[in-house]
Design a protein around this motif. Sequence first.
Motif, mmCIF file in Angstrom:
data_model
loop_
_atom_site.group_PDB
_atom_site.id
_atom_site.type_symbol
_atom_site.label_atom_id
_atom_site.label_comp_id
_atom_site.label_asym_id
_atom_site.label_seq_id
_atom_site.Cartn_x
_atom_site.Cartn_y
_atom_site.Cartn_z
ATOM 1 N N VAL A 195 0.915 -1.313 -0.102
ATOM 2 C CA VAL A 195 0.086 0.020 -0.172
ATOM 3 C C VAL A 195 0.770 1.174 -0.009
ATOM 4 O O VAL A 195 1.835 1.100 0.493
ATOM 5 C CB VAL A 195 -0.968 0.006 1.179
ATOM 6 C CG1 VAL A 195 -0.050 -0.033 2.446
ATOM 7 C CG2 VAL A 195 -1.831 1.207 1.101
ATOM 8 N N GLN A 249 -2.939 6.405 0.084
ATOM 9 C CA GLN A 249 -3.005 6.713 -1.429
ATOM 10 C C GLN A 249 -3.949 5.525 -1.820
ATOM 11 O O GLN A 249 -5.087 5.539 -2.526
ATOM 12 C CB GLN A 249 -1.895 6.819 -1.971
ATOM 13 C CG GLN A 249 -1.034 8.165 -1.832
ATOM 14 C CD GLN A 249 0.136 8.220 -2.531
ATOM 15 O OE1 GLN A 249 0.237 7.836 -3.631
ATOM 16 N NE2 GLN A 249 1.123 8.874 -1.882
ATOM 17 N N GLY A 250 -3.328 4.379 -1.844
ATOM 18 C CA GLY A 250 -4.358 3.015 -2.331
ATOM 19 C C GLY A 250 -3.019 2.062 -2.541
ATOM 20 O O GLY A 250 -1.924 2.162 -1.958
#
Length: 268
Positions: free
Chosen positions: A189, A193-194
């Motif tokens: 990750v 953010q993602g």
Amino acid sequence: AKEYALKVDDRGGINLPTSGRRMILRGQTLAQAEAALRKELRRDLREADVTVTLRELRTMTLTVLGEAFMPGSYQVPAVATLFNAIYMFGGPTDNGSLRRIELRRSDGTRRTFDLYKFLVFGDSQQDVPLQPGDTIFIPAVESRVTVQGEVGRPAIFESLPGETLKQILAFAGSVKPTGVSQRVSHSTVSPGQGLKLVDVDLTASGPASNSLVYAGDTIEVFSVRPELTNVVTLEGAVDQPGQYALAEGMTILWLVQRARGLLPDAFR
């Protein structure tokens, strides 16, 4: 010769009957205590000799808190150590940390122990003698990383802040010879953010191989192809048909000779 029955007090010390001087014996073996007493007594008595025997073990109270398998209050021998106590109460629960075990002293000091160093690498230098009033606290685990594929110990490992992919792979027994070190898949990750997938080349010295791991990450080491890569197959009217290792400069004649020659009915 004189015999004395001395009691080691709560602070681990005794008072010498010959001089009244105080000695600390806490944490010593019988042999070490005997040598220390012999040296001390010879300050007053020339060529004095000492033989120490253990009559009984003093007990002390130990408190276990947090995510321990069997928390509570225990009476333990005075010679018990931290690792003895962890074994006694069954260690952490499934939600307990193996890497942030706290030993809290009655004087307010705290020490943190990483049991992975003992379980994975056999390092027992962290083990310390317990003292009266000690408390062992097992915090909840905060971060786990999954390692799967061609490693020595595929499993779910607890990670600490700031640890890298290479460090976690070391806990997993590193990459097997059947693993592809040039492409290790790291599902991780970007904080805030993602999710992302990173292909890591462990044979290179780039930043990717030292990338940080986070809670929930998955590291997968893929296997090499199952097919043999250096094989030539010989079939037909030879004495020993089958597969042979391909060597540099190998010729058909050499291969037939390796197969112990042609059969009588072979069409030359």
